[in-house]
Design an enzyme around this catalytic site. Structure first.
Site, mmCIF file in Angstrom:
data_model
loop_
_atom_site.group_PDB
_atom_site.id
_atom_site.type_symbol
_atom_site.label_atom_id
_atom_site.label_comp_id
_atom_site.label_asym_id
_atom_site.label_seq_id
_atom_site.Cartn_x
_atom_site.Cartn_y
_atom_site.Cartn_z
ATOM 1 N N TYR A 1 -11.181 -0.327 3.868
ATOM 2 C CA TYR A 1 -10.978 -1.618 3.204
ATOM 3 C C TYR A 1 -11.045 -2.703 4.270
ATOM 4 C CZ TYR A 1 -8.556 -5.358 0.602
ATOM 5 O OH TYR A 1 -8.211 -6.541 -0.012
ATOM 6 N N ASP B 1 -13.192 -3.530 12.864
ATOM 7 C CA ASP B 1 -12.200 -4.301 12.103
ATOM 8 C C ASP B 1 -10.796 -3.869 12.530
ATOM 9 O OD1 ASP B 1 -10.554 -5.551 10.331
ATOM 10 O OD2 ASP B 1 -11.407 -4.653 8.517
ATOM 11 N N LYS C 1 -2.993 -9.952 10.841
ATOM 12 C CA LYS C 1 -1.644 -9.381 10.858
ATOM 13 C C LYS C 1 -0.835 -9.693 12.130
ATOM 14 C CE LYS C 1 -3.158 -5.774 7.667
ATOM 15 N NZ LYS C 1 -2.651 -5.853 6.327
HETATM 16 C C1 LIG Z 1 -8.548 -3.235 8.024
HETATM 17 C C2 LIG Z 1 -8.324 -4.448 7.166
HETATM 18 N N1 LIG Z 1 -9.249 -5.422 7.153
HETATM 19 C C3 LIG Z 1 -9.098 -6.530 6.416
HETATM 20 C C4 LIG Z 1 -7.983 -6.707 5.632
HETATM 21 C C5 LIG Z 1 -7.864 -7.957 4.823
HETATM 22 O O1 LIG Z 1 -6.822 -8.735 5.314
HETATM 23 P P1 LIG Z 1 -6.086 -9.807 4.356
HETATM 24 O O2 LIG Z 1 -5.291 -9.017 3.373
HETATM 25 O O3 LIG Z 1 -5.245 -10.596 5.319
HETATM 26 O O4 LIG Z 1 -7.131 -10.627 3.732
HETATM 27 C C6 LIG Z 1 -6.986 -5.724 5.626
HETATM 28 C C7 LIG Z 1 -5.743 -5.829 4.844
HETATM 29 O O5 LIG Z 1 -5.583 -6.285 3.828
HETATM 30 C C8 LIG Z 1 -7.162 -4.559 6.408
HETATM 31 O O6 LIG Z 1 -6.256 -3.589 6.427
HETATM 32 N N1 LIG Z 2 -3.921 -2.199 2.524
HETATM 33 C C1 LIG Z 2 -3.693 -3.592 2.381
HETATM 34 C C2 LIG Z 2 -3.624 -4.211 3.722
HETATM 35 O O1 LIG Z 2 -3.664 -3.628 4.735
HETATM 36 C C3 LIG Z 2 -2.450 -3.812 1.619
HETATM 37 C C4 LIG Z 2 -2.068 -5.245 1.507
HETATM 38 C C5 LIG Z 2 -2.544 -5.874 0.253
HETATM 39 O O2 LIG Z 2 -3.718 -5.756 -0.083
HETATM 40 O O3 LIG Z 2 -1.723 -6.547 -0.381
#
Ligand SMILES: Cc1ncc(COP(=O)(O)O)c(C=O)c1O
Ligand SMILES: N[C@H](C=O)CCC(=O)O
Length: 430
Positions: free
Chosen positions: A142, A237, A265
């Site tokens: 993701y 990523d 994060k």
């Molecule tokens: C590996 C990774 N990339 C991108 C994202 C997207 O980040 P955000 O939720 O801050 O948009 C997340 C988490 O949601 C993630 O775990």
């Molecule tokens: N797996 C997602 C982020 O790392 C969980 C957070 C979300 O989507 O709310």
């Protein structure tokens, strides 16, 4: 009704599903999500006053624990000077220099406000730089919710059993190719056919959105080689793994140099922050230097920069990552020992400050299909047993769990004791 139940019912009237991000709805485990009122150190407290040892940590950012005094202090002091200017600040320069100093692969970096923005922008940049349309991602990974990335995606999409999202025209999705994580042959097969058309490979260096799957030996190196042979940009990523797996992020830990890195994060200390950066030669294609457009009203927000810098300053101290890794290993091995004791098949993965556990007969879990074959009923029973006893784990079998430096030996011992009791109850019912 508990207060969380009341709030959940009330929220559903005005917020779709009662939550502002799908995984929070507890669909992966059933029951009522806990509405959180406050947090401190390794603990969160819900609207009913129930306290939990927290292994979610806002999905990764809270690496120092909640309410860390130096972050709080930085936020309060910076906020007193104004919340947002839409103009450059010294704090942004400080943050960019810090990231570039810590990560040799990053020569220039652009701040954004979320992980999604970071990956979306990095992909646009890779496409603009290579003048190619296709991208390659891995099933179960993701990278946020940009259109081109919601194809065979992990996290909430996997939890809800709908890996491709409606609302994305086939014309967009057709440019996203997918391969099998930890399987170089699946990548080579795609590159043999379409290598000269692929702008970038994007991947999680430790997959944390299909539970927790570290890369097998040679996987990251193999991807680097394939990218070099095909003029393809390698985007690692690190939104989840960045400054959590190691000070040099996961790519530093595994010794592989990406062309672009995405971050989020941890560098925001709990504030909404993301970033993408990498080779100057590629970053020079971003506007206003180059033609690839990317912008953000709140990008580089001073309060967020101050929070992130305060967090990174703490992470610069000696022994921090050794301590975080040791805590993570203790919890993961504690779960495994408890499962073995009660004859419940379990496999564990852990690296740096993240870990995963799988209810499976397999000794090690390295692939997406193995994750989907794990016993979900046991996961749900374990999840709720732990929650009732005051341990807050990620509410889905397809998410990693996170440690913080605030988790004390006592917290960890209590967590393992609780796991032992819950697994004993599960075993007794078999
Ligand atoms: C590996 C990774 N990339 C991108 C994202 C997207 O980040 P955000 O939720 O801050 O948009 C997340 C988490 O949601 C993630 O775990
Ligand atoms: N797996 C997602 C982020 O790392 C969980 C957070 C979300 O989507 O709310």
């Amino acid at each position: 009704m508990t207060r969380s139940q009341e709030l959940f019912e009330q929220a559903k009237n005005t917020i779709p599903g009662g939550v502002n991000s799908p995984v929070r709805a507890f669909n992966g485990v059933g029951g009522t999500p806990r509405f959180i009122q406050k947090a401190d150190g390794a603990y969160i407290t819900d609207a009913d006053g129930q306290q939990y040892i927290d292994y979610v940590g806002s999905w990764g950012p809270m690496i120092l624990g909640h309410n860390h005094p130096s972050i709080l202090d930085a936020v309060v002091k910076t906020a007193a000077n104004g919340l947002s200017f839409g103009a450059p600040t010294e704090l942004e320069v400080e943050m960019a220099e810090k990231v570039c100093n810590w990560l040799p692969a990053v020569e220039q970096v652009r701040m954004v406000s979320s992980g999604t923005e970071a990956t979306m922008s990095a992909i646009r940049l890779a496409r603009g730089y290579t003048k190619r349309d296709k991208i390659l991602k891995f099933e179960g990974c993701y990278h946020g919710h940009a259109d081109c990335l919601l194809v065979k995606a992990g996290s909430g999409l996997l939890t809800f059993g709908q890996p491709n999202s409606p609302g994305i025209p086939e014309d967009f999705a057709k440019h996203t190719l997918t391969a099998v994580y930890n399987d170089l042959d699946s990548v080579k097969a795609i590159f043999d056919e379409l290598g000269s058309e692929i702008a970038c490979i994007i991947l999680e260096p430790v997959a944390g959105n299909m539970n927790c799957i570290p890369p097998v030996e040679g996987f990251l190196e193999g991807l680097r080689e394939i990218c070099d042979q095909n003029g393809t940009v390698l985007i690692i990523d690190e939104v989840m793994t960045g400054f959590r797996v190691a000070k040099g992020c996961a790519h530093g830990y595994y010794g592989v140099t990406p062309d672009l890195v995405t971050l989020g994060k941890v560098i925001g200390g709990g504030m909404p922050v993301g970033a993408f950066g990498g080779k100057k030669e590629i970053m020079a294609h971003i506007s206003p230097v180059g033609g690839v457009y990317q912008a953000g009203t709140l990008s580089g927000n001073p309060v967020a920069m101050a929070a992130g810098l305060a967090q990174l300053a703490e992470l610069e101290k000696d022994g921090v990552y050794e301590s975080l890794s040791a805590k993570t290993e203790q919890v993961a091995k504690g779960f495994k020992a408890a499962a073995d004791k009660h004859g419940i098949p379990m496999s564990i993965n852990y690296v740096g400050g993240m870990f995963g556990f799988f209810f499976t007969e397999l000794e090690t879990v390295t692939r997406f299909d193995q994750v989907t074959e794990c016993c979900m009923d046991t996961f749900k029973a374990f999840y709720h047993g732990m929650l009732e006893a005051g341990v807050y784990l990620a509410p889905s079998a397809f998410e990693a769990s996170f440690l913080s430096l605030a988790h004390s030996d006592e917290d960890i011992a209590r967590t393992i004791e609780t796991a032992d009791k819950v697994l004993a109850e599960i075993a007794a019912k078999r």
